[in-house]
Design a protein around this motif. Structure first.
Motif, mmCIF file in Angstrom:
data_model
loop_
_atom_site.group_PDB
_atom_site.id
_atom_site.type_symbol
_atom_site.label_atom_id
_atom_site.label_comp_id
_atom_site.label_asym_id
_atom_site.label_seq_id
_atom_site.Cartn_x
_atom_site.Cartn_y
_atom_site.Cartn_z
ATOM 1 N N VAL A 38 0.852 -1.197 0.000
ATOM 2 C CA VAL A 38 0.000 0.000 0.000
ATOM 3 C C VAL A 38 0.880 1.237 0.000
ATOM 4 O O VAL A 38 1.766 1.379 0.847
ATOM 5 C CB VAL A 38 -0.919 0.024 1.248
ATOM 6 N N LYS A 39 0.668 2.104 -0.972
ATOM 7 C CA LYS A 39 1.427 3.344 -1.031
ATOM 8 C C LYS A 39 0.955 4.283 0.084
ATOM 9 O O LYS A 39 -0.248 4.517 0.230
ATOM 10 C CB LYS A 39 1.237 4.032 -2.381
ATOM 11 N N PRO A 40 1.877 4.834 0.870
ATOM 12 C CA PRO A 40 1.454 5.707 1.964
ATOM 13 C C PRO A 40 1.045 7.081 1.448
ATOM 14 O O PRO A 40 1.613 7.589 0.479
ATOM 15 C CB PRO A 40 2.715 5.820 2.810
ATOM 16 N N THR A 41 0.058 7.668 2.068
ATOM 17 C CA THR A 41 -0.239 9.064 1.782
ATOM 18 C C THR A 41 0.802 9.912 2.492
ATOM 19 O O THR A 41 1.038 9.754 3.687
ATOM 20 C CB THR A 41 -1.644 9.441 2.270
ATOM 21 N N CYS A 42 1.448 10.795 1.740
ATOM 22 C CA CYS A 42 2.501 11.649 2.284
ATOM 23 C C CYS A 42 1.944 13.055 2.500
ATOM 24 O O CYS A 42 1.335 13.635 1.599
ATOM 25 C CB CYS A 42 3.695 11.712 1.330
ATOM 26 N N PHE A 43 2.167 13.585 3.686
ATOM 27 C CA PHE A 43 1.671 14.908 4.051
ATOM 28 C C PHE A 43 2.842 15.886 4.154
ATOM 29 O O PHE A 43 3.851 15.589 4.815
ATOM 30 C CB PHE A 43 0.932 14.861 5.387
ATOM 31 N N THR A 44 2.676 17.031 3.509
ATOM 32 C CA THR A 44 3.682 18.089 3.560
ATOM 33 C C THR A 44 3.026 19.386 4.012
ATOM 34 O O THR A 44 2.047 19.826 3.409
ATOM 35 C CB THR A 44 4.334 18.308 2.178
ATOM 36 N N GLY A 45 3.557 19.971 5.076
ATOM 37 C CA GLY A 45 3.025 21.241 5.564
ATOM 38 C C GLY A 45 3.653 22.416 4.850
ATOM 39 O O GLY A 45 4.863 22.428 4.591
ATOM 40 N N VAL A 46 2.834 23.406 4.518
ATOM 41 C CA VAL A 46 3.313 24.646 3.901
ATOM 42 C C VAL A 46 2.850 25.792 4.788
ATOM 43 O O VAL A 46 1.652 26.068 4.878
ATOM 44 C CB VAL A 46 2.766 24.823 2.467
ATOM 45 N N VAL A 47 3.794 26.439 5.450
ATOM 46 C CA VAL A 47 3.450 27.504 6.390
ATOM 47 C C VAL A 47 3.174 28.791 5.621
ATOM 48 O O VAL A 47 4.003 29.258 4.849
ATOM 49 C CB VAL A 47 4.576 27.720 7.415
ATOM 50 N N GLU A 48 2.004 29.342 5.849
ATOM 51 C CA GLU A 48 1.575 30.533 5.116
ATOM 52 C C GLU A 48 2.340 31.763 5.591
ATOM 53 O O GLU A 48 2.536 31.969 6.782
ATOM 54 C CB GLU A 48 0.072 30.751 5.321
ATOM 55 N N GLY A 49 2.782 32.565 4.627
ATOM 56 C CA GLY A 49 3.339 33.873 4.929
ATOM 57 C C GLY A 49 4.716 33.884 5.538
ATOM 58 O O GLY A 49 5.157 34.914 6.042
ATOM 59 N N GLU A 50 5.449 32.769 5.505
ATOM 60 C CA GLU A 50 6.776 32.767 6.109
ATOM 61 C C GLU A 50 7.879 32.529 5.086
ATOM 62 O O GLU A 50 9.031 32.342 5.440
ATOM 63 C CB GLU A 50 6.845 31.733 7.243
ATOM 64 N N GLY A 51 7.525 32.535 3.796
ATOM 65 C CA GLY A 51 8.532 32.446 2.749
ATOM 66 C C GLY A 51 9.350 31.176 2.795
ATOM 67 O O GLY A 51 10.506 31.145 2.382
ATOM 68 N N TYR A 52 8.766 30.121 3.297
ATOM 69 C CA TYR A 52 9.487 28.862 3.460
ATOM 70 C C TYR A 52 8.639 27.756 2.871
ATOM 71 O O TYR A 52 7.549 27.475 3.355
ATOM 72 C CB TYR A 52 9.739 28.591 4.947
#
Length: 626
Positions: free
Chosen positions: A275-289
């Motif tokens: 089973v392929k895992p669902t990968c989660f990536t966080g994107v922080v708003e407004g911090e240019g990162y």
């Protein structure tokens, strides 16, 4: 997996209140939203909050009573090889009534006593009462992946996954430990057995405690040491560990930052599972990162579903305040809120997530610290240069103005708040705690030099035994605050022992001989991962299966410009707590000195200052809550 709480009385036939036990466990209900339980014996009471992951049937709810021996356990964690152990126990005649790892713990303990701990592969903190001997055990896993606190009271001992539950028990004093405060400001964590509360202690990793007949015995059952593993292929070891960490009766997800460590974990999940895992990536708003393009490249390469999760600011004071309350601890790192918010999103669909924590500590991912032997060599060499030129060069490369000892140089690189700077802010009573060589600094020095016979060995062992333990507690608390269990396959004890057996140059190498020469007059912060290569075993092992952008790019960490934040409008809500009223931190710090310190530092703000202000303001929020 869960939250545990309990009380063990000194006297037999002590009457315990179910209501009080349940009220204490309610403080950590976020750790186990699926079920609650309570068990009261002759002189003990256990309470439990369950996050159901293995054997979801209510028959495995806790506290769990083993049918044949009457052993009672309240347990937090996972034993990944429990099915293998179960087969061995069944061959010896054991009869199982559940499909849980909890029952395996009980029967293994009944059969082998504490020796069974050496057979367990996993993360765990548990209390176990054996009616046959009237002994109660508290146990913590090898690396302290799962937290366990305890406090002595006039009538017995209270324990829990977090201090907040213990604080609700009658007779527990909630006074703040001034040495714990000093440790937090210097190192982002409270090291050793201390906590931020004077009479609440941490069970050290790899230890057990037995309480029996009014007597108490502590024993360390595991300590990290170089492994005697010949020709052990690190990629095979990591893959096998990831496969074990997939044991669950619920789906498993992965956190994917786009960096090397999380990419390795995501790759190994797809390589070891159908089973392929669902990968989660966080994107922080407004911090240019935003590392999401790198994460997307990895997810595409391994064919895994990928979800981007927008996250609001990691420095939002309401989020910070709420997480401090859930953790019962100030936030030492500004990315803790990001991890918590990401865990909340993961928790909408999953209970288990695998992460890449631990790789930096094991494979020399922090050049600033792991290059200490190189700095010692430079420090020694500069002693032969005339002071006028030597001092200027020292300032350029980031060394102290005068030659110093190995331990002083280590503290200079490792501490966020130097002792002298804390003393300049401290009230008189607190300054004694800061300056007492028999407490924090004395403990640090003894711990550091007992860790190995060379600077490189001492750093490696210190990071495994202390820095990593603090990091793992942060990961546990920020994810469990969202009802999500984070698993950390890099911390498999066999990988730890293999990493400790490596020579320093196997983990951190120069790009060339010329690079090593050039680095002599270059600050570590400038040459790190430009003139040298960190985590060499991981890069070499996965260079053929991961995108080159992941293998070759420099570690980013979480580079929010904290200096700009601390000096700018973003930190105003935190500054208002400190400077617009009488702050709680005034018990330790002279507020006038703090204001002058802030004004001087903000005028030429650096990220080092930003990290210091983050620690102070988080400590203020924590102290207001307690």
């Amino acid at each position: 997996m869960c939250g545990i709480f309990g009380f063990i009385a000194h006297a037999c036939d002590t009457s315990l209140s179910r209501d009080v036990l349940e009220r204490c466990a309610e403080e950590i209900a976020h750790r186990g939203p699926d079920a609650a339980g309570c068990y009261i014996g002759r002189n003990f009471g256990f309470a439990h909050r369950r996050l159901s992951i293995i054997d979801l049937d209510p028959r495995s709810n806790q506290p769990f009573v083993e049918a044949d021996t009457g052993i009672v356990v309240t347990y937090n964690g996972e034993i990944y090889n429990f099915r293998e152990l179960r087969v061995g126990l069944e061959k010896e005649g054991a009869i199982f009534r559940t499909a849980s790892d909890t029952e395996v713990i009980c029967k293994a303990f009944a059969r082998w006593g504490p020796d069974c701990l050496h057979m367990f592969r996993g993360m765990f903190a548990f209390a176990l009462h054996d009616p046959r001997s009237q002994a109660t055990f508290l146990v913590r896993d090898r690396l302290g992946i799962k937290p366990l606190y305890y406090a002595d009271t006039p009538t017995g001992l209270a324990f829990a996954s977090q201090p907040s539950a213990i604080l609700r028990w009658p007779g527990v004093n909630a006074s703040i430990d001034p040495i714990g405060v000093s440790s937090f400001l210097s190192f982002r964590a409270v090291f050793g057995e201390r906590s931020l509360f004077s009479n609440i202690k941490k069970m050290p990793p790899g230890t057990w405690m037995r309480l029996q007949g009014g007597e108490r015995l502590h024993e360390r059952w595991w300590s990290p040491k170089p492994g005697k593993v010949e020709n052990a292929r690190i990629r095979h070891m990591i893959g096998a560990a990831v496969e074990e960490h997939l044991v669950a009766d619920t789906p498993v997800a992965a956190l994917l930052s786009g960096g090397l460590d999380s990419s390795i974990v995501a790759y190994e999940i797809t390589n070891r599972s159908s089973v392929k895992p669902t990968c989660f990536t966080g994107v922080v708003e407004g911090e240019g990162y935003d590392e999401s393009p790198f994460a997307a490249e990895v997810a595409a390469a391994i064919g895994a579903p990928h979800r981007l999760v927008p996250l609001k600011s990691t420095t939002d004071i309401d989020t910070v305040t709420r997480l401090i309350a859930l953790r019962c601890h100030p936030l030492g790192m500004h990315n803790e809120t990001a991890m918590h918010l990401l865990a909340q999103r993961v928790g909408a669909d999953y209970k288990v997530v695998l992460t890449g924590e631990g790789a930096d500590e094991l494979f020399a991912g922090y050049s600033r610290i792991y290059r200490l032997p190189f700095d010692l060599m430079r420090d020694s060499g500069l002693a032969w240069i005339p002071a006028r030129f030597g001092r200027r060069l020292r300032q350029h490369i980031g060394l102290p103005n005068e030659r110093c000892s190995e331990f002083e140089l280590f503290l200079n690189q490792y501490a966020y708040f130097p002792i002298d700077e804390k003393l300049s802010l401290a009230k008189k009573a607190w300054s004694h705690a800061i300056n007492d060589d028999e407490t924090l600094i004395g403990w640090m020095k003894e711990t550091y030099f007992s860790a190995g016979d060379s600077p490189a060995a001492r750093i490696a062992r210190f990071f495994v035994e202390h820095h990593l333990t603090a990091l793992l507690e942060m990961v546990d608390n920020t994810t469990m605050a969202a009802g999500v269990e984070a698993r950390v396959p890099f911390t498999d004890h066999r990988i730890v022992e293999r990493a400790l057996s490596m020579r320093p140059a196997e983990r951190l190498r120069w790009r060339s001989r010329w690079a090593a020469v050039k680095a002599f007059t270059t600050p570590v912060s400038s040459f790190s991962e430009r003139l040298d290569v960190s985590k060499v075993p991981l890069r070499d092992a996965y260079t053929q299966v991961l995108p080159s952008s992941v293998i070759t790019r420099k570690k980013l960490g979480f580079p929010l410009p904290l200096g700009n934040w601390a000096a700018g409008e973003g930190s105003r809500p935190f500054r208002d707590l400190l400077f617009k009223s009488t702050p709680a931190i005034a018990d330790f710090i002279d507020v006038g000195a703090l204001r002058r310190w802030y004004d001087a530092k903000a005028a030429r703000a650096t990220d080092a200052f930003g990290r210091q202000f983050w620690l102070i303001s988080n400590l203020e929020i924590f102290l207001r809550q307690h």
